[in-house]
Design an enzyme around this catalytic site. Structure first.
Site, PDB file in Angstrom:
ATOM      1  N   ASN A  45     -47.102  45.982 -19.201  1.00  0.00           N
ATOM      2  CA  ASN A  45     -47.656  45.963 -17.987  1.00  0.00           C
ATOM      3  C   ASN A  45     -46.635  46.609 -17.100  1.00  0.00           C
ATOM      4  OD1 ASN A  45     -47.591  45.625 -14.954  1.00  0.00           O
ATOM      5  ND2 ASN A  45     -49.125  43.723 -15.244  1.00  0.00           N
ATOM      6  N   ASP A  47     -46.813  47.976 -14.076  1.00  0.00           N
ATOM      7  CA  ASP A  47     -46.798  47.863 -12.588  1.00  0.00           C
ATOM      8  C   ASP A  47     -46.716  49.298 -11.790  1.00  0.00           C
ATOM      9  OD1 ASP A  47     -46.518  46.346 -10.182  1.00  0.00           O
ATOM     10  OD2 ASP A  47     -44.473  46.230  -9.949  1.00  0.00           O
ATOM     11  N   GLU A  73     -51.977  47.523 -15.737  1.00  0.00           N
ATOM     12  CA  GLU A  73     -51.669  47.649 -14.283  1.00  0.00           C
ATOM     13  C   GLU A  73     -51.273  49.054 -14.019  1.00  0.00           C
ATOM     14  OE1 GLU A  73     -50.223  45.058 -10.397  1.00  0.00           O
ATOM     15  OE2 GLU A  73     -49.279  44.420 -12.554  1.00  0.00           O
ATOM     16  N   TYR A 146     -55.752  43.436 -18.517  1.00  0.00           N
ATOM     17  CA  TYR A 146     -55.231  43.056 -17.614  1.00  0.00           C
ATOM     18  C   TYR A 146     -55.794  41.816 -16.852  1.00  0.00           C
ATOM     19  CZ  TYR A 146     -52.615  43.056 -12.889  1.00  0.00           C
ATOM     20  OH  TYR A 146     -52.233  42.534 -11.739  1.00  0.00           O
ATOM     21  N   ASP A 185     -51.221  41.891 -20.174  1.00  0.00           N
ATOM     22  CA  ASP A 185     -50.855  40.868 -19.350  1.00  0.00           C
ATOM     23  C   ASP A 185     -52.018  39.811 -19.130  1.00  0.00           C
ATOM     24  OD1 ASP A 185     -50.259  39.419 -17.275  1.00  0.00           O
ATOM     25  OD2 ASP A 185     -49.773  40.899 -15.744  1.00  0.00           O
ATOM     26  N   ASN A 187     -51.813  36.762 -17.470  1.00  0.00           N
ATOM     27  CA  ASN A 187     -51.438  36.238 -16.194  1.00  0.00           C
ATOM     28  C   ASN A 187     -51.538  34.700 -16.382  1.00  0.00           C
ATOM     29  OD1 ASN A 187     -50.782  37.650 -13.853  1.00  0.00           O
ATOM     30  ND2 ASN A 187     -52.777  38.817 -14.031  1.00  0.00           N
ATOM     31  N   ASP A 257     -47.216  37.944 -21.130  1.00  0.00           N
ATOM     32  CA  ASP A 257     -47.726  39.092 -21.811  1.00  0.00           C
ATOM     33  C   ASP A 257     -47.708  38.539 -23.232  1.00  0.00           C
ATOM     34  OD1 ASP A 257     -47.550  41.508 -19.807  1.00  0.00           O
ATOM     35  OD2 ASP A 257     -45.805  40.202 -19.583  1.00  0.00           O
ATOM     36  N   ASP A 282     -41.714  45.333 -13.491  1.00  0.00           N
ATOM     37  CA  ASP A 282     -41.260  43.958 -13.393  1.00  0.00           C
ATOM     38  C   ASP A 282     -41.553  43.001 -14.579  1.00  0.00           C
ATOM     39  OD1 ASP A 282     -43.941  44.240 -12.816  1.00  0.00           O
ATOM     40  OD2 ASP A 282     -43.788  42.937 -10.889  1.00  0.00           O
ATOM     41  N   HIS A 283     -42.298  43.600 -15.571  1.00  0.00           N
ATOM     42  CA  HIS A 283     -42.507  43.136 -16.971  1.00  0.00           C
ATOM     43  C   HIS A 283     -41.676  44.051 -17.906  1.00  0.00           C
ATOM     44  CE1 HIS A 283     -46.369  40.895 -16.263  1.00  0.00           C
ATOM     45  NE2 HIS A 283     -46.145  41.581 -15.099  1.00  0.00           N
TER      46      HIS A 283
END
Length: 292
Positions: A45, A47, A73, A146, A185, A187, A257, A282-283
């Site tokens: 991911n 971001d 993402e 995602y 991801d 989530n 993830d 951030d991943h």
């Protein structure tokens, strides 16, 4: 799940990935039957793919040399992608985008051209958000996704609860034809071991009972969380850290993830690696090694 924040403050700069060495990404992992891996898939991911590119994210291709790279993402329509992301030497590329510019989006890069590629999973509400690509190969389906976030204050939990059974049905239908490798991801942190602060997050997106139950139902439908299969008790293994409060340096994170595989692929599983040394989002990326 903590709210996202723009890549400022403690977001690592471009030079971080240059500290990584290719030899650090080599592996002699084998299946349970002693067969060496011959398929490598990386999932990340990013971001925002344009910001990720500026932070040397593409170095993952040089360091890992994956057979398949999946990004989630991306937050970028195909027409606005930088040329270096559209044309990656040695790879066929596939993109799905949200109807809303700068939101969601998934990309797939493959050394071998898939037999077929499908965008979405025939659910218009979700497909309009560009959340899924399915690539069919000779021996398996690869699905990169995602998954919808339940949102701050669980504002979009209903959307997530609509997604889970429909996506599970889609994966089961694929699995009836040939084995499935799902990555991305997802989530959700499935168990308390999968996030740093389980007690404080039971009513937050990513760790509600509803989301965790949805993941359990997926596993009960004939699928396996490959990381936890290999490392059932390994603690402090995370793939996401908010940019706030220096959480990555303190390893206060979440495992969001995954590589989820059909049960019948377990004998061919060699390793699932969390690449915490790679920055740009951030991943961090995750890597699956299979003997296919």
């Amino acid at each position: 799940m903590p709210p996202k924040r723009k890549q400022t403050d403690d977001a690592p700069k471009q030079s971080e990935n240059k500290k990584a060495k290719k030899e650090d990404f080599e592996s002699d992992a084998k299946s349970k039957d002693g067969e060496p891996w011959n398929l490598k898939i990386v999932s990340w991911n990013v971001d925002g793919v344009r910001a990720w590119l500026k932070k040397d994210g593409m170095s993952v291709l040089e360091l890992e040399d994956p057979d398949i790279l999946c990004l989630q993402e991306t937050k970028c329509s195909e027409k606005k992608l930088p040329d270096e992301l559209k044309n990656v030497k040695g790879y066929k590329s596939y993109f799905v985008e949200a109807k809303t510019e700068g939101y969601s989006g998934v990309a797939l890069y493959s050394k071998v051209e898939p037999m077929s590629v499908k965008y979405g999973f025939d659910e218009k509400e979700h497909d309009d958000e560009g959340r899924c690509i399915t690539a069919e190969y000779e021996k398996f389906y690869l699905v990169t996704s995602y998954v919808p976030n339940a949102g701050k204050g669980l504002m979009t939990l209903d959307k997530r609860m609509d997604w889970d059974p429909k996506f599970r049905k889609y994966l089961k239908e694929l699995d009836e034809k040939k084995p499935v490798i799902l990555c991305g991801d997802l989530n959700v942190s499935h168990k308390e071991i999968d996030l740093a602060n389980p007690k404080g997050n039971k009513k937050n997106a990513g760790f509600t009972q509803e989301e965790r139950d949805g993941f359990t139902e997926l596993l009960n439908a004939g699928f396996v969380d490959s990381f936890r299969h290999l490392y059932p008790d390994k603690e402090k293994q995370y793939t996401f850290w908010t940019y706030m409060m220096n959480c990555r340096a303190r390893n206060i994170g979440w495992r969001l993830d995954y590589f989820v595989i059909s049960e019948r692929l377990v004998p061919q599983l060699c390793d699932n690696l969390i690449r915490t040394s790679l920055y740009g989002s951030d991943h961090c990326p995750i890597t699956l090694l299979m003997h296919m």
